[in-house]
Design an enzyme around this catalytic site. Structure first.
Site, short mmCIF file in Angstrom:
data_model
loop_
_atom_site.label_atom_id
_atom_site.label_comp_id
_atom_site.label_asym_id
_atom_site.label_seq_id
_atom_site.Cartn_x
_atom_site.Cartn_y
_atom_site.Cartn_z
N GLU A 35 45.43 15.25 34.03
CA GLU A 35 46.52 15.22 35.00
C GLU A 35 45.86 15.06 36.37
O GLU A 35 44.92 15.80 36.69
CB GLU A 35 47.32 16.53 34.98
CG GLU A 35 48.47 16.48 35.99
CD GLU A 35 49.26 17.77 36.14
OE1 GLU A 35 48.79 18.82 35.66
OE2 GLU A 35 50.35 17.72 36.74
N ARG A 261 37.79 25.13 24.61
CA ARG A 261 37.39 24.68 25.93
C ARG A 261 36.06 25.29 26.32
O ARG A 261 35.62 26.28 25.75
CB ARG A 261 38.46 25.00 26.97
CG ARG A 261 38.96 26.43 26.97
CD ARG A 261 40.17 26.58 27.88
NE ARG A 261 39.90 26.07 29.22
CZ ARG A 261 40.79 25.47 29.98
NH1 ARG A 261 42.03 25.30 29.55
NH2 ARG A 261 40.47 25.04 31.18
N LYS A 271 41.48 24.60 36.66
CA LYS A 271 41.85 23.83 37.84
C LYS A 271 42.55 24.69 38.88
O LYS A 271 42.32 24.55 40.07
CB LYS A 271 42.74 22.66 37.41
CG LYS A 271 42.15 21.32 37.83
CD LYS A 271 43.12 20.20 37.55
CE LYS A 271 42.59 19.28 36.48
NZ LYS A 271 43.57 18.26 36.09
#
Length: 554
Positions: A35, A261, A271
């Site tokens: 994104e 992750r 983020k």
RNA sequence: UGGGGUAUAGCCAAGCGGUAAGGCAGCGGGUUUUGAUCCCGCCAUUCGUUGGUUCAAAUCCAGCUACCCCAGCCA
């Protein structure tokens, strides 16, 4: 760099091998779908190496797709930064970059299809009401009063929604699935919401935007993605991913697989937190060399190959993990040890006067640029009567374990002569300001002829020919191993994560290329920062050398 | 207390019924004009735990425990 011959064998490769063997697919197609709401970090590097690496190894394809369904958080600067970072890492995507927003028309069509099949409805409940009716983890939800509106009516309402006749928050389009599902994401998830926001790709064309769960699977299918790889937190969402694909008219069936992750000790890789570090000025922007962003580590001096090697070494599994910094550091040291030219720089200078060297004497010495690689050539090193050495390389007295300069003893100046410390001069505070030495003019490139052994070697820079430089030493950004687990992670920031030294470097370094790795012998790997000026270079320390002496000395 | 996941060394990670790869870290030793590099050696009788199946189990089965994720009109 000499990349290790780790042969990746992970569960995703096993699935691919099986799918290829069975003939389910003749070629694999993956995608990296960020994104554009921030800069890429090492966690993304793991995903990039996985997705693009798989495509390379299996001779398949990999797309770069911007998952841009939330225009309020996204912008074109992030899009461009992400493209740069993927390229920097050494990967090329198939064709032009894609955007989820490329499919807004088709997505809208599929939403209408669901409505017509009675599988989607517009809900005018408030957000509050929807949350209450969703139930909890242990109790089922309740059906919305809008759930049984007819397809015809829903179609008309959705059309009005699309035309901007409803306010933001007034209504949403929901998939009609199962309010009692144990998967919370299956309790009639929202698939479209009203947002009067300008979009960086589609401008003001839309005032309704599709949600991630509805968009991602369809985008994958439209692009012919075979293996859609994402992180573990999307495991439950896979049920919705499959439900959407199964309930619309689309002939491709991508499969989603989840891996864990990346977590790295002493930093954060979310983020949201990285945005906070930037916005609250805890760091100097997205490319601050202390940041775990691709831009940050690039400015710090990490190479693309070292990051790829790191991703190879950590592997891909479904296990929660927190990787030690030493793993990352070993990767960059391996690369730079082999590839970085050597030079000398003194970070904390103390003056040495060589009393038996001619007053205005200047000798140009020749030094190898790499100890184990002659092809890297040599450089000239000015040797003068006054030189600087590292303050910590001198002691008036020390035991024999201290292999450096000691009063009355000898040490070798790297690439130059053996010197002997005769006496010192101090300031009022008792600090050594000058060390007076003599040198043995017969020791250039050879051991003393009389057979005496000089075991220490220290680095130096000519006091008159050297160049003043700012040297930035970076340490871990946080002083706890897992800052994300803190109540207030920003409070755990390491106040000494940046230490600035005013040192002296050998003249050849004035011409150093920005960003190119150089080893300052005995101290570490450095690269010239973009804030350097013509006369005053600035160097970033990428990583120190392994320092077993520091361990022994405490 | 519902559902979805994961447990192999300090940190990663192979293993897929035949007797515990590899990397990082660590510890010894050698070479060295970088206390670097390089080289050699050491580092899990045991795989979260308890039972079961089997000639044989980290691998199969059952129970238990621990940890992670899910109740956004974020992704």
């Amino acid at each position: 760099m000499a990349e290790t011959d780790i042969r990746p064998t992970n569960f995703i490769r096993q699935i691919i091998d099986k799918d290829l063997d069975s003939g389910l697919h003749s070629q694999i197609y993956t995608r990296f779908p960020p994104e554009p709401n921030g800069f890429l970090h090492l966690g993304h590097a793991k995903s990039i190496c996985l997705n693009f690496g798989l495509a390379q190894d299996y001779q398949g394809k990999c797309n770069l797709r911007f998952d841009d369904t939330n225009p309020e958080k996204e912008n074109i600067d992030y899009v461009n930064a992400i493209k740069d970072d993927v390229h920097w890492l050494g990967f090329a995507w198939e064709g032009k970059e894609r955007y989820s927003s490329d499919y807004f028309d088709q997505l809208h069509g599929y939403a209408v299809e669901l409505i017509e099949k009675g599988l989607a409805y517009v809900d005018f409940s408030t957000q509050e009401e929807m949350r209450e009716m969703r139930g909890t983890l242990t109790s089922p939800g309740k059906e919305s009063p809008y759930r049984n509106t007819s397809p015809e009516e829903n179609n008309a309402i959705f059309e009005k929604m699309t035309q901007g006749e409803y306010k933001e928050g007034e209504c949403v389009l929901r998939a009609k699935i199962d309010m009692t599902s144990p998967f919370m994401c299956m309790r009639d998830p929202v698939i479209y919401r009203v947002k009067f926001a300008h979009h960086h790709q589609t401008g003001d064309k839309w005032c309704v935007y599709p949600m991630y769960d509805f968009t991602h699977c369809i985008s994958d299918a439209l692009e012919g993605i075979t293996h859609s790889l994402c992180t573990l937190e999307f495991q439950d969402n896979r049920r919705l991913y499959d439900w959407v694909i199964d309930n619309i008219s689309i002939d491709c069936t991508p499969r989603q697989y989840e891996f864990s992750r990346l977590n790295l000790e002493y930093t954060v890789l979310s983020k949201r937190k990285l945005i906070q570090l930037v916005e609250e000025n805890h760091v100097d922007g997205w490319d601050d060399p202390r940041m775990p962003t691709i831009a940050g580590i690039r400015r710090r001096g990490y190479t693309p190959a070292s990051v790829r090697e790191f991703c190879k070494r950590i592997g891909v599994t479904k296990m929660d993990n927190i990787i030690e910094m030493s793993m990352l550091e070993a990767c960059i040291r391996d690369d730079l040890n082999e590839n970085a030219s050597r030079a000398m720089a003194v970070l904390e200078p103390v003056k040495v006067v060589i009393e038996n060297f001619p007053e205005d004497g200047l000798e140009m010495l020749t030094a190898a640029n790499h100890p184990n690689d002659e092809s890297k050539g040599t450089r000239e090193l000015p040797f003068t009567k006054e030189v600087f050495i590292e303050a910590e390389d001198f002691k008036e007295e020390a035991n024999k374990k201290f292999k450096r300069l000691v009063l009355g003893k000898e040490v070798r100046l790297r690439n130059a002569y053996v010197i002997k410390a005769e006496r010192v001069e101090k300031d009022e505070a008792g600090n050594v300001t000058t060390i007076y030495c003599t040198y043995d003019s017969e020791t250039l490139g050879k051991d003393p002829a009389d057979g005496r052994k000089v075991k220490g070697v220290i680095h130096w820079v000519s006091a008159t020919k050297g160049v003043e430089a700012e040297i930035r030493l970076y340490d871990r950004l946080f002083n706890v191993p897992n800052p994300a687990a803190e109540d207030d992670f920003a409070a755990a920031i390491n106040p000494e994560s940046l230490v600035i030294k005013h040192g002296v470097v050998e003249p050849s370094l004035l011409e150093a290329e920005e960003g190119k790795a150089i080893q300052f012998e005995r101290t570490g790997y450095f690269c010239k920062d973009r804030t350097s000026t013509e006369t005053r270079p600035v160097f970033n320390r990428t990583v120190g050398l392994r320092d077993t002496w520091a361990k022994i000395a405490g």
